[in-house]
Design a protein around this motif. Sequence first.
Motif, PDB file in Angstrom:
ATOM      1  N   ASN A  14     -36.061  10.786  -4.851  1.00 34.40           N
ATOM      2  CA  ASN A  14     -36.524  10.299  -3.553  1.00 34.40           C
ATOM      3  C   ASN A  14     -37.151   8.923  -3.751  1.00 34.40           C
ATOM      4  OD1 ASN A  14     -37.584   9.810  -1.073  1.00 34.40           O
ATOM      5  ND2 ASN A  14     -38.960  11.588  -1.020  1.00 34.40           N
ATOM      6  N   LEU A  15     -36.478   7.893  -3.179  1.00 38.97           N
ATOM      7  CA  LEU A  15     -36.953   6.507  -3.314  1.00 38.97           C
ATOM      8  C   LEU A  15     -37.761   6.077  -2.104  1.00 38.97           C
ATOM      9  CD1 LEU A  15     -33.691   4.801  -4.595  1.00 38.97           C
ATOM     10  CD2 LEU A  15     -35.765   5.218  -5.925  1.00 38.97           C
ATOM     11  N   LEU A  16     -37.987   6.986  -1.174  1.00 36.30           N
ATOM     12  CA  LEU A  16     -38.672   6.617   0.073  1.00 36.30           C
ATOM     13  C   LEU A  16     -40.184   6.643  -0.085  1.00 36.30           C
ATOM     14  CD1 LEU A  16     -36.367   8.557   2.557  1.00 36.30           C
ATOM     15  CD2 LEU A  16     -36.232   6.157   1.820  1.00 36.30           C
ATOM     16  N   ILE A  28     -31.613   1.583   3.933  1.00 30.96           N
ATOM     17  CA  ILE A  28     -31.505   1.911   2.504  1.00 30.96           C
ATOM     18  C   ILE A  28     -32.299   0.890   1.680  1.00 30.96           C
ATOM     19  CG2 ILE A  28     -29.884   2.198   0.580  1.00 30.96           C
ATOM     20  CD1 ILE A  28     -27.774   2.991   2.739  1.00 30.96           C
ATOM     21  N   PRO A  29     -33.277   1.346   0.887  1.00 30.88           N
ATOM     22  CA  PRO A  29     -34.110   0.402   0.132  1.00 30.88           C
ATOM     23  C   PRO A  29     -33.333  -0.289  -1.004  1.00 30.88           C
ATOM     24  CG  PRO A  29     -34.772   2.672  -0.328  1.00 30.88           C
ATOM     25  CD  PRO A  29     -33.719   2.734   0.735  1.00 30.88           C
ATOM     26  N   GLU A  30     -33.823  -1.459  -1.363  1.00 28.39           N
ATOM     27  CA  GLU A  30     -33.220  -2.276  -2.432  1.00 28.39           C
ATOM     28  C   GLU A  30     -33.029  -1.477  -3.729  1.00 28.39           C
ATOM     29  OE1 GLU A  30     -31.221  -5.199  -3.399  1.00 28.39           O
ATOM     30  OE2 GLU A  30     -32.193  -5.232  -1.419  1.00 28.39           O
ATOM     31  N   GLU A  31     -34.040  -0.668  -4.064  1.00 27.24           N
ATOM     32  CA  GLU A  31     -33.977   0.116  -5.316  1.00 27.24           C
ATOM     33  C   GLU A  31     -32.778   1.064  -5.320  1.00 27.24           C
ATOM     34  OE1 GLU A  31     -36.717   0.189  -3.325  1.00 27.24           O
ATOM     35  OE2 GLU A  31     -37.942  -1.238  -4.447  1.00 27.24           O
ATOM     36  N   LEU A  91     -29.386  10.552  -3.979  1.00 31.51           N
ATOM     37  CA  LEU A  91     -30.532   9.824  -3.430  1.00 31.51           C
ATOM     38  C   LEU A  91     -30.917  10.390  -2.073  1.00 31.51           C
ATOM     39  CD1 LEU A  91     -29.393   6.201  -4.333  1.00 31.51           C
ATOM     40  CD2 LEU A  91     -31.064   7.640  -5.530  1.00 31.51           C
ATOM     41  N   VAL A  92     -32.211  10.541  -1.851  1.00 31.97           N
ATOM     42  CA  VAL A  92     -32.707  10.984  -0.546  1.00 31.97           C
ATOM     43  C   VAL A  92     -33.010   9.733   0.277  1.00 31.97           C
ATOM     44  CG1 VAL A  92     -34.591  12.166   0.654  1.00 31.97           C
ATOM     45  CG2 VAL A  92     -33.577  13.172  -1.407  1.00 31.97           C
ATOM     46  N   LEU A  93     -32.354   9.619   1.445  1.00 29.09           N
ATOM     47  CA  LEU A  93     -32.447   8.420   2.291  1.00 29.09           C
ATOM     48  C   LEU A  93     -32.633   8.830   3.751  1.00 29.09           C
ATOM     49  CD1 LEU A  93     -29.407   6.594   0.633  1.00 29.09           C
ATOM     50  CD2 LEU A  93     -31.838   6.025   0.311  1.00 29.09           C
ATOM     51  N   VAL A 141     -33.600   1.614 -15.312  1.00 33.04           N
ATOM     52  CA  VAL A 141     -32.927   0.740 -14.343  1.00 33.04           C
ATOM     53  C   VAL A 141     -33.904   0.266 -13.261  1.00 33.04           C
ATOM     54  CG1 VAL A 141     -31.135   0.665 -12.566  1.00 33.04           C
ATOM     55  CG2 VAL A 141     -30.650   1.699 -14.784  1.00 33.04           C
ATOM     56  N   LEU A 142     -34.779   1.152 -12.813  1.00 30.08           N
ATOM     57  CA  LEU A 142     -35.725   0.786 -11.754  1.00 30.08           C
ATOM     58  C   LEU A 142     -36.854  -0.088 -12.294  1.00 30.08           C
ATOM     59  CD1 LEU A 142     -36.215   4.118  -9.747  1.00 30.08           C
ATOM     60  CD2 LEU A 142     -34.984   2.061  -9.003  1.00 30.08           C
ATOM     61  N   GLY A 143     -37.144   0.053 -13.582  1.00 27.50           N
ATOM     62  CA  GLY A 143     -38.261  -0.672 -14.171  1.00 27.50           C
ATOM     63  C   GLY A 143     -39.610  -0.127 -13.754  1.00 27.50           C
ATOM     64  N   VAL A 144     -39.639   1.086 -13.194  1.00 25.06           N
ATOM     65  CA  VAL A 144     -40.919   1.743 -12.873  1.00 25.06           C
ATOM     66  C   VAL A 144     -40.862   3.202 -13.313  1.00 25.06           C
ATOM     67  CG1 VAL A 144     -41.418   0.291 -10.865  1.00 25.06           C
ATOM     68  CG2 VAL A 144     -40.186   2.451 -10.536  1.00 25.06           C
ATOM     69  N   ARG A 145     -42.035   3.808 -13.442  1.00 25.60           N
ATOM     70  CA  ARG A 145     -42.094   5.231 -13.759  1.00 25.60           C
ATOM     71  C   ARG A 145     -41.734   6.035 -12.528  1.00 25.60           C
ATOM     72  NH1 ARG A 145     -44.744   6.854 -18.431  1.00 25.60           N
ATOM     73  NH2 ARG A 145     -43.764   8.843 -17.914  1.00 25.60           N
ATOM     74  N   VAL A 146     -40.999   7.126 -12.742  1.00 28.26           N
ATOM     75  CA  VAL A 146     -40.665   8.059 -11.661  1.00 28.26           C
ATOM     76  C   VAL A 146     -41.607   9.252 -11.810  1.00 28.26           C
ATOM     77  CG1 VAL A 146     -38.867   9.621 -10.785  1.00 28.26           C
ATOM     78  CG2 VAL A 146     -38.258   7.306 -11.535  1.00 28.26           C
TER      79      VAL A 146
END
Length: 354
Positions: free
Chosen positions: A186-188, A82-85, A100-102, A208-213
């Motif tokens: 999907n964070l993968l 599972i990624p940190e994000e 979340l897709v993991l 929350v992620l601080g990045v664009r999705v």
Amino acid sequence: MTIVARVDPLNPDEGVIERAAEVIRRGGLVAFPTETVYGLGANAYNKSSVLRIFEVKQRPADNPLIIHVDSLDMLHEVARDIPEEAYKLMSKFWPGPLTLVLPKTDKVPYEATGGLDTVAVRMPAHPVALRLISRAGVPIAAPSANLSGRPSPTRGEHVVEDLYSKVEMIIDGGETLYGVESTIVNLLVKPPVLLRPGAYPVEEIERVLGVRVHVPGFARGLSEAERALAPGMRYRHYAPETPLLLVETDRYDADGLARLTLKVAELASEFKEGKVCVLASKETLARYSGLGAEVLSLGSRSNLYEVAHNLFSALRKIDELGCRVAIAEGFPEQGLGLTIVNRLRKASSRRFFT
Ligand code: TXA
Ligand code: MG
């Protein structure tokens, strides 16, 4: 026979929960309320129970299910690496309408994931859903508790309409809070991808992620010709039986809304025979008086939670009213508006721009 049990959604009767948990443990199906929409649940580890979900819903076997957990311990049973994000998002949004897709573990059968090596997981915030998972002691695989293609159920009565006599038990906890499904991310991949806009606006997740999705065309509800295919995204969804026309505009300010309502009224007047149904908003409702149409308000454009909450009920209502055609107003692709217009686009048989 289907047991239908009414419960207080905030303080559900333990006897009912225990009975439902027993059905799940024995391999049966239970429809239950979540904070988004009702789910049709089975023990996620039991292949034949999971397959029965597809049968009962008449759902294509390659459209994967969401697995519901009650704790991080249970999450680790179904997902690995599972990624940190993901932890960042979970600590902010779980329990709640974020999926979340993991990467999946070996415990999760491919029957539940449509043959994929990934699993979609969420921890629901509804007391009935959480208690049920805990008492059953296993993760619960649950798609929305509607027949495939129909609007998702937001009340116990909707579930009874679609699934009575097909499942062992329906827990009726009244109206659901959000009325639209969870947001799926999907964070993968980098950047993360929005697979389905839902009850949490994607902008909150970006914050929350601080990045664009990345928001691909299918997450905006664009038609197949307009988008690349993705798992589970290629089926017509949420559709009433009545043909639904959707009218969109580029700007939803006073000007744009004036053009939009004019187009809706023009389309409505083209149908001379049979009742026409208009899905309006509180702000535009009055513009359709005198059309002889059945006008339903989804709520205020300044409170999109209200619109989302009423949307699926309204789509079912169109069929009940026996309209020949229904015409819906569009919404801007910001915040919950993206979720609403995604559902409307997928439910519609034709779209117009003005
Ligand atoms: O709010 C919700 O999410 C509700 C409640 C019951 O929790 N559930 C729900 O499930 O909406 P369902 O089956 O109607 O939607 C599941 C969708 C699939 O159609 C697919 O798009 C996506 O989740 N999905 C599931 N597993 C996936 C995976 N491994 N990869 C990509 N997408 C996946
Ligand atoms: Mg569904």
